[in-house]
Motif scaffolding. Sequence first.
Motif, PDB file in Angstrom:
ATOM      1  N   GLY A 236       0.629  -1.173  -0.136  1.00 58.58           N
ATOM      2  CA  GLY A 236       0.025   0.002   0.141  1.00 58.58           C
ATOM      3  C   GLY A 236       0.789   1.367   0.108  1.00 58.58           C
ATOM      4  N   LEU A 237       2.092   1.106  -0.340  1.00 57.79           N
ATOM      5  CA  LEU A 237       2.965   2.232  -0.128  1.00 57.79           C
ATOM      6  C   LEU A 237       2.728   3.115  -1.431  1.00 57.79           C
ATOM      7  N   ILE A 238       2.672   2.492  -2.604  1.00 57.83           N
ATOM      8  CA  ILE A 238       2.498   3.095  -3.832  1.00 57.83           C
ATOM      9  C   ILE A 238       0.888   3.737  -3.945  1.00 57.83           C
ATOM     10  N   ARG A 239       0.804   4.763  -4.066  1.00 62.65           N
ATOM     11  CA  ARG A 239      -0.665   5.536  -4.440  1.00 62.65           C
ATOM     12  C   ARG A 239      -0.644   6.350  -5.587  1.00 62.65           C
ATOM     13  N   SER A 240      -1.877   6.567  -6.191  1.00 56.48           N
ATOM     14  CA  SER A 240      -1.976   7.253  -7.357  1.00 56.48           C
ATOM     15  C   SER A 240      -1.808   8.953  -6.860  1.00 56.48           C
ATOM     16  N   ALA A 241      -1.172   9.619  -7.535  1.00 48.35           N
ATOM     17  CA  ALA A 241      -0.790  10.995  -6.997  1.00 48.35           C
ATOM     18  C   ALA A 241      -2.061  11.922  -7.111  1.00 48.35           C
ATOM     19  N   GLY A 242      -3.036  11.550  -8.169  1.00 53.23           N
ATOM     20  CA  GLY A 242      -4.071  12.682  -8.152  1.00 53.23           C
ATOM     21  C   GLY A 242      -3.754  14.019  -8.734  1.00 53.23           C
ATOM     22  N   PRO A 243      -4.197  14.964  -8.464  1.00 51.51           N
ATOM     23  CA  PRO A 243      -3.779  16.207  -9.068  1.00 51.51           C
ATOM     24  C   PRO A 243      -2.457  16.368  -8.854  1.00 51.51           C
ATOM     25  N   ALA A 244      -1.490  17.011 -10.014  1.00 51.95           N
ATOM     26  CA  ALA A 244      -0.222  17.097  -9.909  1.00 51.95           C
ATOM     27  C   ALA A 244       0.060  18.293  -8.847  1.00 51.95           C
ATOM     28  N   ALA A 245      -0.746  19.225  -8.909  1.00 53.76           N
ATOM     29  CA  ALA A 245      -0.121  20.302  -7.724  1.00 53.76           C
ATOM     30  C   ALA A 245      -0.359  19.789  -6.256  1.00 53.76           C
ATOM     31  N   THR A 246      -1.159  18.919  -5.927  1.00 52.78           N
ATOM     32  CA  THR A 246      -1.407  18.489  -4.743  1.00 52.78           C
ATOM     33  C   THR A 246      -0.375  17.422  -4.386  1.00 52.78           C
ATOM     34  N   ALA A 247       0.031  16.626  -5.485  1.00 55.96           N
ATOM     35  CA  ALA A 247       1.215  15.691  -5.071  1.00 55.96           C
ATOM     36  C   ALA A 247       2.426  16.464  -4.904  1.00 55.96           C
ATOM     37  N   LEU A 248       2.676  17.625  -5.687  1.00 56.74           N
ATOM     38  CA  LEU A 248       3.850  18.425  -5.601  1.00 56.74           C
ATOM     39  C   LEU A 248       4.044  18.977  -4.266  1.00 56.74           C
ATOM     40  N   ALA A 249       2.758  19.518  -3.679  1.00 57.43           N
ATOM     41  CA  ALA A 249       2.834  20.124  -2.338  1.00 57.43           C
ATOM     42  C   ALA A 249       3.005  19.169  -1.273  1.00 57.43           C
ATOM     43  N   GLU A 250       2.387  17.827  -1.331  1.00 57.18           N
ATOM     44  CA  GLU A 250       2.696  17.036  -0.541  1.00 57.18           C
ATOM     45  C   GLU A 250       4.399  16.448  -0.624  1.00 57.18           C
TER      46      GLU A 250
END
Length: 337
Positions: A236-250
């Motif tokens: 479960g470590l690998i997850r969909s990033a979803g919106p790129a902006a949210t993934a970058l913020a995280e």
Amino acid sequence: MTGRMDLLAHLEAYVATVDEASFSRAADRLGIAQPLLSRRIKTLEAHFGGLLFDRSRRQVATTELGMLLLPYAQDVLDRAERLGQAARSARQAQVRAVGVPAHCAPAALAGVIRAGTEHGITLGVRELPPQERVTGLADGSLTCALVRVAPEQGAFRVPLGLASAPPSDARVPEGAEPQGRRRRALHLEDLRPRRSRATGGERAAALPLLILTEDEVPYAYDRLVRAAARSGLPEGLIRSAGPAATALAETLAGRSMLLCAEPFARQHGATWAPLADASLHRGYDVQGTRRQRGAQDVPDWLVASLAGAAGATSAVPDPRRTGAPGEDAAARLAARG
């Protein structure tokens, strides 16, 4: 006569015969057999209801009807030629849609458009998910596209790595070093949680590994999941990033890592380390729409430009290809053109 295109062919035979004053020379000028030219003249005479040429003399002479109709025939042929020129100009000016992965650097995409302009072609770059690029080629909405394939099968490869927060953050994975320094290739087992003195020897929680839509194609995702399992990473470590902006913020906040290409990480100020496992990298082919037999391949200059926009840095080793295995793909393809 059965149609307007037949009329043009018959008028060409008529005008050429007037100009050459000879059936044989007119046939040679048009690149057809003389009997065919003669049949076209006779068909045209039957259509207009009168003789266009006097065949009783040794030299072909144009009749009064033939001279009367000549300027009209020439006008029809001139208009048909201008119509053809307009159609050719319209085809050259037509925007040709090119499908590319999302999140390419704007400067790189501008380079693709500029390359098209230099070759007299207007390119419209469309950033699309992998499956939509394949669909666009199938339905003709795209002229060509970068298509995801296994890295060992593609014309060129884009190395993937892990983007993370700047190195001042204690949770940066080992091997992810600041820009400009030599970076050690990162193995997935390096991401396994380690025991920490601060937590009394308990293992720290592993950071989630986010993947963009570009890497959610089934075979690529399955490879990554299997490689993570072999490396002992938590399920479960690998997850969909979803919106790129949210993934970058995280990612920049140090709460996750992001699987991406180096240009994407650099563009957004993240630290990046390459994955050592080349089978997890992105593979691409540039494919064009082939609606009819004999359609030409995508030109080499466009392939090279798209390779650069995607971030290709190394060619796939293939004994059938020229050049060293580590040769820069964009430079190699450009040299072909």
